[in-house]
Scaffold this motif. Structure first.
Motif, PDB file in Angstrom:
ATOM      1  N   LEU A  48       0.822  -1.205   0.000  1.00 30.01           N
ATOM      2  CA  LEU A  48       0.000   0.000   0.000  1.00 30.01           C
ATOM      3  C   LEU A  48       0.856   1.256   0.000  1.00 30.01           C
ATOM      4  CD1 LEU A  48      -3.095   0.044   0.012  1.00 30.01           C
ATOM      5  CD2 LEU A  48      -3.014   0.649   2.434  1.00 30.01           C
ATOM      6  N   GLY A  49       0.533   2.188  -0.915  1.00 27.10           N
ATOM      7  CA  GLY A  49       1.197   3.478  -0.936  1.00 27.10           C
ATOM      8  C   GLY A  49       0.487   4.467  -0.032  1.00 27.10           C
ATOM      9  N   LYS A  50       1.163   5.544   0.306  1.00 25.45           N
ATOM     10  CA  LYS A  50       0.572   6.538   1.196  1.00 25.45           C
ATOM     11  C   LYS A  50      -0.602   7.265   0.560  1.00 25.45           C
ATOM     12  CE  LYS A  50       4.885   7.283   3.720  1.00 25.45           C
ATOM     13  NZ  LYS A  50       5.928   8.261   4.119  1.00 25.45           N
ATOM     14  N   ASP A  51      -0.714   7.167  -0.758  1.00 28.18           N
ATOM     15  CA  ASP A  51      -1.825   7.798  -1.455  1.00 28.18           C
ATOM     16  C   ASP A  51      -2.912   6.780  -1.796  1.00 28.18           C
ATOM     17  OD1 ASP A  51      -0.333   6.371  -3.256  1.00 28.18           O
ATOM     18  OD2 ASP A  51      -0.508   7.836  -4.873  1.00 28.18           O
ATOM     19  N   GLN A  52      -2.892   5.624  -1.110  1.00 33.63           N
ATOM     20  CA  GLN A  52      -3.866   4.573  -1.392  1.00 33.63           C
ATOM     21  C   GLN A  52      -4.663   4.189  -0.147  1.00 33.63           C
ATOM     22  OE1 GLN A  52      -1.010   1.695  -3.085  1.00 33.63           O
ATOM     23  NE2 GLN A  52      -2.116   1.889  -5.016  1.00 33.63           N
ATOM     24  N   VAL A  53      -5.865   3.709  -0.400  1.00 31.90           N
ATOM     25  CA  VAL A  53      -6.739   3.228   0.678  1.00 31.90           C
ATOM     26  C   VAL A  53      -7.158   1.797   0.350  1.00 31.90           C
ATOM     27  CG1 VAL A  53      -8.934   3.539   1.885  1.00 31.90           C
ATOM     28  CG2 VAL A  53      -7.597   5.537   1.212  1.00 31.90           C
ATOM     29  N   LEU A  54      -7.009   0.899   1.304  1.00 29.76           N
ATOM     30  CA  LEU A  54      -7.415  -0.492   1.131  1.00 29.76           C
ATOM     31  C   LEU A  54      -8.684  -0.754   1.936  1.00 29.76           C
ATOM     32  CD1 LEU A  54      -5.266  -3.677   1.161  1.00 29.76           C
ATOM     33  CD2 LEU A  54      -7.154  -3.497   2.784  1.00 29.76           C
ATOM     34  N   LYS A  55      -9.666  -1.382   1.305  1.00 31.31           N
ATOM     35  CA  LYS A  55     -10.892  -1.756   1.994  1.00 31.31           C
ATOM     36  C   LYS A  55     -11.148  -3.247   1.795  1.00 31.31           C
ATOM     37  CE  LYS A  55     -15.843  -0.760   2.442  1.00 31.31           C
ATOM     38  NZ  LYS A  55     -16.981   0.045   1.951  1.00 31.31           N
ATOM     39  N   PHE A  56     -11.234  -3.965   2.908  1.00 30.61           N
ATOM     40  CA  PHE A  56     -11.513  -5.397   2.896  1.00 30.61           C
ATOM     41  C   PHE A  56     -12.883  -5.610   3.530  1.00 30.61           C
ATOM     42  CE2 PHE A  56     -10.823  -9.606   5.169  1.00 30.61           C
ATOM     43  CZ  PHE A  56     -11.020 -10.378   4.035  1.00 30.61           C
ATOM     44  N   SER A  57     -13.777  -6.308   2.828  1.00 30.09           N
ATOM     45  CA  SER A  57     -15.124  -6.515   3.359  1.00 30.09           C
ATOM     46  C   SER A  57     -15.561  -7.956   3.130  1.00 30.09           C
ATOM     47  CB  SER A  57     -16.117  -5.560   2.703  1.00 30.09           C
ATOM     48  OG  SER A  57     -16.217  -5.803   1.311  1.00 30.09           O
ATOM     49  N   TYR A  58     -16.474  -8.421   3.969  1.00 29.78           N
ATOM     50  CA  TYR A  58     -17.015  -9.774   3.858  1.00 29.78           C
ATOM     51  C   TYR A  58     -18.261  -9.867   4.736  1.00 29.78           C
ATOM     52  CZ  TYR A  58     -14.442 -10.207   8.279  1.00 29.78           C
ATOM     53  OH  TYR A  58     -13.951 -10.007   9.550  1.00 29.78           O
ATOM     54  N   THR A  59     -19.063 -10.903   4.519  1.00 28.18           N
ATOM     55  CA  THR A  59     -20.193 -11.171   5.399  1.00 28.18           C
ATOM     56  C   THR A  59     -19.969 -12.522   6.075  1.00 28.18           C
ATOM     57  OG1 THR A  59     -21.501 -12.256   3.663  1.00 28.18           O
ATOM     58  CG2 THR A  59     -21.806  -9.879   3.957  1.00 28.18           C
ATOM     59  N   VAL A  60     -20.465 -12.651   7.288  1.00 31.66           N
ATOM     60  CA  VAL A  60     -20.307 -13.888   8.049  1.00 31.66           C
ATOM     61  C   VAL A  60     -21.659 -14.340   8.574  1.00 31.66           C
ATOM     62  CG1 VAL A  60     -17.910 -13.578   8.710  1.00 31.66           C
ATOM     63  CG2 VAL A  60     -19.698 -12.497  10.060  1.00 31.66           C
ATOM     64  N   ASN A  61     -21.778 -15.662   8.725  1.00 35.21           N
ATOM     65  CA  ASN A  61     -23.030 -16.246   9.190  1.00 35.21           C
ATOM     66  C   ASN A  61     -22.705 -17.514   9.973  1.00 35.21           C
ATOM     67  OD1 ASN A  61     -25.304 -18.316   8.880  1.00 35.21           O
ATOM     68  ND2 ASN A  61     -26.326 -16.446   8.225  1.00 35.21           N
ATOM     69  N   PHE A  62     -23.323 -17.686  11.142  1.00 38.53           N
ATOM     70  CA  PHE A  62     -23.111 -18.864  11.975  1.00 38.53           C
ATOM     71  C   PHE A  62     -24.438 -19.405  12.451  1.00 38.53           C
ATOM     72  CE2 PHE A  62     -19.568 -15.983  12.464  1.00 38.53           C
ATOM     73  CZ  PHE A  62     -18.476 -16.808  12.237  1.00 38.53           C
TER      74      PHE A  62
ATOM     75  N   THR B 104      -7.832   1.658  -3.630  1.00 38.30           N
ATOM     76  CA  THR B 104      -8.148   2.875  -4.378  1.00 38.30           C
ATOM     77  C   THR B 104      -6.983   3.846  -4.296  1.00 38.30           C
ATOM     78  OG1 THR B 104     -10.510   2.644  -3.896  1.00 38.30           O
ATOM     79  CG2 THR B 104      -9.752   4.807  -4.616  1.00 38.30           C
ATOM     80  N   THR B 105      -6.522   4.301  -5.440  1.00 38.68           N
ATOM     81  CA  THR B 105      -5.447   5.290  -5.500  1.00 38.68           C
ATOM     82  C   THR B 105      -6.036   6.648  -5.831  1.00 38.68           C
ATOM     83  OG1 THR B 105      -3.911   3.602  -6.286  1.00 38.68           O
ATOM     84  CG2 THR B 105      -3.262   5.905  -6.593  1.00 38.68           C
ATOM     85  N   ILE B 106      -5.709   7.620  -5.008  1.00 38.47           N
ATOM     86  CA  ILE B 106      -6.197   8.989  -5.232  1.00 38.47           C
ATOM     87  C   ILE B 106      -4.964   9.888  -5.384  1.00 38.47           C
ATOM     88  CG2 ILE B 106      -7.687  10.843  -4.390  1.00 38.47           C
ATOM     89  CD1 ILE B 106      -9.064   8.780  -2.631  1.00 38.47           C
ATOM     90  N   PRO B 107      -4.472  10.054  -6.597  1.00 41.06           N
ATOM     91  CA  PRO B 107      -3.265  10.858  -6.803  1.00 41.06           C
ATOM     92  C   PRO B 107      -3.468  12.306  -6.388  1.00 41.06           C
ATOM     93  CG  PRO B 107      -3.805   9.566  -8.758  1.00 41.06           C
ATOM     94  CD  PRO B 107      -4.994   9.517  -7.851  1.00 41.06           C
TER      95      PRO B 107
ATOM     96  N   ALA C  12      -5.636   3.084   5.808  1.00 45.88           N
ATOM     97  CA  ALA C  12      -5.215   4.324   5.149  1.00 45.88           C
ATOM     98  C   ALA C  12      -4.045   4.929   5.919  1.00 45.88           C
ATOM     99  CB  ALA C  12      -6.370   5.320   5.072  1.00 45.88           C
ATOM    100  N   TYR C  13      -3.253   5.723   5.237  1.00 44.38           N
ATOM    101  CA  TYR C  13      -2.096   6.350   5.883  1.00 44.38           C
ATOM    102  C   TYR C  13      -2.544   7.586   6.650  1.00 44.38           C
ATOM    103  CZ  TYR C  13       2.681   7.969   6.612  1.00 44.38           C
ATOM    104  OH  TYR C  13       3.866   8.363   7.182  1.00 44.38           O
ATOM    105  N   ASP C  14      -2.104   7.674   7.900  1.00 41.26           N
ATOM    106  CA  ASP C  14      -2.421   8.806   8.759  1.00 41.26           C
ATOM    107  C   ASP C  14      -1.187   9.692   8.838  1.00 41.26           C
ATOM    108  OD1 ASP C  14      -2.679  10.481  11.133  1.00 41.26           O
ATOM    109  OD2 ASP C  14      -4.392   9.237  11.689  1.00 41.26           O
ATOM    110  N   THR C  15      -1.262  10.877   8.244  1.00 42.06           N
ATOM    111  CA  THR C  15      -0.089  11.763   8.199  1.00 42.06           C
ATOM    112  C   THR C  15       0.280  12.280   9.587  1.00 42.06           C
ATOM    113  OG1 THR C  15      -1.558  13.625   7.663  1.00 42.06           O
ATOM    114  CG2 THR C  15      -0.507  12.485   5.822  1.00 42.06           C
ATOM    115  N   THR C  16      -0.694  12.425  10.465  1.00 39.19           N
ATOM    116  CA  THR C  16      -0.410  12.904  11.825  1.00 39.19           C
ATOM    117  C   THR C  16       0.388  11.870  12.611  1.00 39.19           C
ATOM    118  OG1 THR C  16      -2.436  14.220  11.851  1.00 39.19           O
ATOM    119  CG2 THR C  16      -1.423  13.740  13.972  1.00 39.19           C
TER     120      THR C  16
END
Length: 244
Positions: A67-81, A217-220, A163-167
């Motif tokens: 992951l680059g500092k200008d990118q956001v990764l989103k991982f999603s799924y559904t679970v059922n038990f 997602t890359t947001i240049p 996501a990268y947190d600049t602070t």
């Protein structure tokens, strides 16, 4: 006119490029000692059986993600038990460890990091609370619980966003289920080369993980000079249109 404006926006760096990986895109290796209890169908995972200790499969990405500092990764799924006395661990694995998330035996949604990688993660239950012959993928840091319960026999959508947190000058991951969230600090670099899943339960159980998706997602950020020139060009086009 429209083509020119689109080209200028692309030049200014405001266009977004997404990499989308679903469960069906992964190469799955079922490493479970109880292979007949684990099924993978089009990237959806189903666990069923009548005993404890059902290790899960590992899905390997065709190309590793750093992951680059200008990118956001989103991982999603559904679970059922169909039972509450069960545990699920899903982990985003890289070369140095993994971020583990999932359901504990008390139905809490949990988040943490572990130093195990690859098969070692899929053979362990990070949130089991016990050490099963040293096979537990022990949480090393950042353990937290949303305190939210899984509704039995209902699909629950879980999302994990990095996501990268600049602070903080590092990547931060946020786990979310409904209106509950939890954050974890992930360091100055973050990558994914595999996704592992582990399920464990008592009695006649069924556990499902569906709709798995990983999106980068890359947001240049446009360079000041390029952005200024593009805006001036747009202003000139607008003025020209008014004169016509």
């Amino acid at each position: 006119m429209k083509k020119t404006i689109v080209a200028l926006f692309a030049l200014a760096g405001v266009a977004m490029a997404d990499t989308v990986i679903t469960g069906a895109d992964l190469t799955w290796d079922i490493s479970s000692p109880y292979k007949d209890c684990t099924a993978v169908n089009n990237g959806n995972l189903t666990y069923s059986g009548g005993g404890w200790w059902v290790s899960g499969p590992t899905g390997t990405l065709a190309e590793s993600i750093t992951l680059g500092k200008d990118q956001v990764l989103k991982f999603s799924y559904t679970v059922n038990f169909n039972i509450s006395n069960s545990v699920l661990t899903l982990a985003l694995v890289n070369n140095s460890g993994a971020v583990a998330m999932g359901k504990s035996y008390d139905d809490a949604v949990c988040l943490g990091t572990t130093t195990e990688t690859g098969d070692a993660v899929s053979r362990g239950y990070a949130f089991a609370g016990t050490n099963n012959s040293t096979q537990v993928a022990n949480i090393q840091s950042g353990y937290t619980s949303l305190g939210a319960n899984f509704a039995i026999n209902a699909d629950n959508k879980v999302t994990f966003t990095v996501a990268y947190d600049t602070t903080l000058a590092q990547f931060v991951g946020t786990l979310a289920l409904g209106d509950k969230t939890a954050d974890i600090n992930l360091g100055e670099s973050f990558g994914v080369n595999a996704i592992t899943a582990t399920f464990d339960g008592s009695g006649e159980y069924v556990g499902k993980v569906n709709d798995m998706k990983l999106t980068v997602t890359t947001i240049p950020v446009p360079e000041p000079t390029t952005a200024t020139l593009s805006l001036l060009a747009l202003a000139g086009l607008a003025a020209r249109r008014r004169r016509k």
